[in-house]
Design an enzyme around this catalytic site. Structure first.
Site, mmCIF file in Angstrom:
data_model
loop_
_atom_site.group_PDB
_atom_site.id
_atom_site.type_symbol
_atom_site.label_atom_id
_atom_site.label_comp_id
_atom_site.label_asym_id
_atom_site.label_seq_id
_atom_site.Cartn_x
_atom_site.Cartn_y
_atom_site.Cartn_z
ATOM 1 N N LYS A 198 0.821 -1.213 0.000
ATOM 2 C CA LYS A 198 0.000 0.000 0.000
ATOM 3 C C LYS A 198 0.857 1.265 0.000
ATOM 4 O O LYS A 198 0.404 2.322 -0.460
ATOM 5 C CB LYS A 198 -0.969 -0.024 1.187
ATOM 6 C CG LYS A 198 -1.895 -1.247 1.182
ATOM 7 C CD LYS A 198 -2.721 -1.369 -0.096
ATOM 8 C CE LYS A 198 -3.404 -2.718 -0.253
ATOM 9 N NZ LYS A 198 -4.091 -2.861 -1.556
ATOM 10 N N ARG A 220 -8.341 -7.048 -8.231
ATOM 11 C CA ARG A 220 -9.250 -8.182 -8.438
ATOM 12 C C ARG A 220 -10.619 -7.641 -8.828
ATOM 13 O O ARG A 220 -10.853 -6.432 -8.789
ATOM 14 C CB ARG A 220 -9.398 -8.968 -7.135
ATOM 15 C CG ARG A 220 -9.984 -8.115 -6.024
ATOM 16 C CD ARG A 220 -10.431 -8.897 -4.827
ATOM 17 N NE ARG A 220 -11.271 -8.096 -3.959
ATOM 18 C CZ ARG A 220 -10.842 -7.179 -3.116
ATOM 19 N NH1 ARG A 220 -9.545 -6.926 -3.000
ATOM 20 N NH2 ARG A 220 -11.685 -6.485 -2.369
ATOM 21 N N GLU A 267 -1.265 8.062 8.051
ATOM 22 C CA GLU A 267 -2.081 8.912 7.183
ATOM 23 C C GLU A 267 -2.876 9.851 8.062
ATOM 24 O O GLU A 267 -3.238 9.510 9.177
ATOM 25 C CB GLU A 267 -3.084 8.051 6.381
ATOM 26 C CG GLU A 267 -2.602 7.633 5.031
ATOM 27 C CD GLU A 267 -3.645 6.829 4.261
ATOM 28 O OE1 GLU A 267 -4.833 6.886 4.595
ATOM 29 O OE2 GLU A 267 -3.236 6.145 3.308
HETATM 30 C C1 MV4 Z 1 -9.407 6.012 5.710
HETATM 31 C C2 MV4 Z 1 -10.493 6.736 6.239
HETATM 32 C C3 MV4 Z 1 -10.225 8.026 6.694
HETATM 33 N N1 MV4 Z 1 -8.981 8.539 6.614
HETATM 34 N N2 MV4 Z 1 -8.188 6.577 5.632
HETATM 35 C C4 MV4 Z 1 -11.630 1.791 5.302
HETATM 36 C C5 MV4 Z 1 -11.387 0.655 4.368
HETATM 37 C C6 MV4 Z 1 -10.093 0.933 3.680
HETATM 38 N N3 MV4 Z 1 -10.172 0.623 2.287
HETATM 39 C C7 MV4 Z 1 -9.836 2.385 3.920
HETATM 40 N N4 MV4 Z 1 -10.828 2.858 4.850
HETATM 41 C C8 MV4 Z 1 -10.787 4.154 5.291
HETATM 42 N N5 MV4 Z 1 -9.565 4.754 5.244
HETATM 43 C C9 MV4 Z 1 -7.992 7.809 6.083
HETATM 44 N N6 MV4 Z 1 -6.765 8.340 6.026
HETATM 45 C C10 MV4 Z 1 -11.763 6.157 6.253
HETATM 46 C C11 MV4 Z 1 -11.915 4.851 5.797
HETATM 47 C C12 MV4 Z 1 -13.269 4.320 5.786
HETATM 48 C C13 MV4 Z 1 -14.101 4.268 6.939
HETATM 49 C C14 MV4 Z 1 -13.688 4.670 8.207
HETATM 50 C C15 MV4 Z 1 -14.545 4.598 9.306
HETATM 51 C C16 MV4 Z 1 -15.845 4.110 9.164
HETATM 52 C C17 MV4 Z 1 -16.285 3.697 7.933
HETATM 53 C C18 MV4 Z 1 -15.424 3.767 6.812
HETATM 54 C C19 MV4 Z 1 -15.891 3.332 5.558
HETATM 55 C C20 MV4 Z 1 -15.064 3.390 4.460
HETATM 56 C C21 MV4 Z 1 -13.768 3.880 4.577
#
Ligand code: MV4
Length: 475
Positions: free
Chosen positions: A91, A267, A175
């Site tokens: 990542k 994928r 991050e």
């Molecule tokens: C984050 C974020 C906020 N800030 N990164 C969750 C799954 C993964 N693919 C990345 N995700 C997130 N990364 C930063 N720097 C918020 C999410 C996030 C999330 C966080 C809390 C509750 C629900 C969420 C749903 C999708 C993504």
């Protein structure tokens, strides 16, 4: 095309096994002994003389060693090149690549954390709250939020040892934690002739513990201009890692419509059907075409998105009890049908739902010419859906879909948490209803047991002989 399925012992009656032309058992329920057992799978590839292997999603689908091993058997890998899987699987390397091509990326580091002091310094620069992520992770695995410097040392220690256990890679990075973003992903497709297209976005903000529950396309939050920008960047990222096949580029989009690259999944994803529904394109078929080194069957100009599609994942989980997994034998199922309703089911009556796997039972997808129609069809179909023997996420999804924020298309990754109080009230009502249903059922069963069954010739017992005899007389 002839198909060959592999399965673990408890999956022997799964639909994928029954539908395949051939099927091979590759071990017991424990994933590490079956679906993650590379040697066993390679053995089947050779035994059945497979021309090609579809990696699916989950398990080994993004494992570059597996992709390599498959290709060494002489079979075609229906997935992206190994190098693209490797780059995007790291990542941090993915963040670097996105930065290099000029994509906005969430503020943070591109080198692994080296010490607590190094972390403190970086965190101060970025500003709290910050998020710790594992380089080998993705999809929210190994993610930790830190609100203040006091927590930094402990959490970093935990995150590192967790990452080492889960991914055999203890590199972690920082991050900036974005507070209420939208989780938007772009479906890309590339062939081996230099063509790369975007099939639009999916709104995936309704998640719990980073597990998606409801997805829709197009996103009510994304306008044409932003869609074009996201697509342009996604295509650029796809080209820059010499990609081919189906892929997904994930972004976070804040309330001011600033967007940031998050990661790329190499994928086909669980939620791909909604993209298929609005574009009228079979993505798996296209994957097979591309793997056969044919050209994409469409150009960017050919892609005309029409209408709206929503997917609800059907989990064997009790949405009213903190999403506790629900196990048991499925005693009855009635799937919903009708215009604009698609059911991708993975289970049958009689099947036992165990704790071995992700509790996804199937996916319900609806389409409509406008969002309102797609949403109404989804609610109707979920109400029609009957499944007995286990608890499912259906009642929970129904409440979310009927919530004002969802109806208005006004929601972000923060919304499910914000709904918590209202949902728990609804959950209590739901439980009360169940309780009443059980009492009424008990009374009914009691009365039935007290009734004398009057049959002909004074017999008070029925058996299969008399029943079939009577049926004969009636014909
Ligand atoms: C984050 C974020 C906020 N800030 N990164 C969750 C799954 C993964 N693919 C990345 N995700 C997130 N990364 C930063 N720097 C918020 C999410 C996030 C999330 C966080 C809390 C509750 C629900 C969420 C749903 C999708 C993504």
């Amino acid at each position: 095309m002839q198909t060959v399925a592999i399965y673990s012992k408890p999956d022997r009656t799964s639909p994928h096994v029954l539908l395949a032309d051939e099927a091979y058992c590759i071990g017991p329920g424990t994933s590490s002994k079956s679906y993650l057992n590379v040697i066993k799978i390679l053995d089947v590839i050779q035994k059945c003389n497979a021309d090609a292997v579809h990696p699916g999603y989950g398990f080994l689908s993004e494992n570059c060693d597996f992709a390599d091993a498959v290709q060494k058997t002489g079979a075609v890998w229906i997935g992206p090149p190994t190098k693209a899987i490797t780059t995007m699987g790291d990542k941090m390397a993915a963040r670097k690549l996105a930065l290099k091509i000029g994509s906005p990326v969430v503020p943070g580091t591109t080198e692994p954390l080296t010490s607590i002091n190094n972390a403190k310094e970086t965190a101060r620069e970025i500003g709290y709250p910050i998020l710790i992520k594992a380089a080998g992770g993705g999809g929210g695995k190994g993610m930790r939020i830190i609100h203040s410097e006091n927590d930094l040392k402990n959490v970093i220690g935990q995150a590192k040892s967790e990452a080492k256990k889960a991914f055999a890679d203890d590199r972690i990075y920082l991050e900036k934690y974005l507070e209420e973003p939208h989780h938007i992903e772009i479906q890309v497709f590339a062939d081996n002739h230099g063509n790369v297209v975007s099939l639009g976005e999916r709104e995936c903000s309704i998640q719990r513990r980073y597990q998606k529950i409801i997805e829709e396309t197009p996103s009510p939050f994304i306008d044409d201009k932003l869609r074009l920008e996201l697509s342009k960047i996604a295509i650029h990222i796809t080209k820059s890692c010499d990609y081919s096949g189906a892929g997904t580029v994930e972004f976070l989009v804040d309330k001011h419509k600033n967007f940031y690259f998050l990661e790329m999944n190499t994928r086909l994803q669980v939620e791909h059907p909604i993209t298929e529904m609005v574009n009228g394109i079979d993505l798996v078929k296209e994957q097979i075409r591309v793997a056969a080194r044919e050209k994409l069957s469409f150009t960017q100009e050919d892609i005309i998105s029409s209408g709206y599609a929503i997917e609800c994942r059907i989990y064997a989980e009790d949405g009213f009890n903190n999403f506790a997994p629900s196990t048991g034998i499925i005693t009855e199922i009635m799937f919903p049908h009708g215009l604009g309703v698609r059911m991708d089911e993975g289970v049958r009556v009689g099947q036992e739902i165990t704790v071995y796997y992700d509790p996804l039972l199937g996916k319900l997808i609806t389409w409509g010419k406008d969002r309102k129609t797609a949403l109404r069809r989804m609610i109707r179909a979920l109400k029609e859906f009957q499944i007995s023997g286990i608890e499912t996420s259906i009642p929970f999804s129904l409440m979310v879909l009927q919530h004002n924020s969802f109806q208005q298309g006004n929601y972000s990754t923060h919304t499910l948490d914000a709904m918590k109080n209202e949902l728990s009230e609804a959950a209590n009502n739901h439980k009360k209803e169940h309780n009443w249903a059980a009492r009424i059922g008990a009374v009914h069963a009691y009365h039935k047991s007290q009734q004398t069954i009057i049959t002909r010739k004074g017999q008070n017992k029925s058996n299969n002989w008399t029943v079939s005899g009577r049926l004969d007389e009636l014909q």
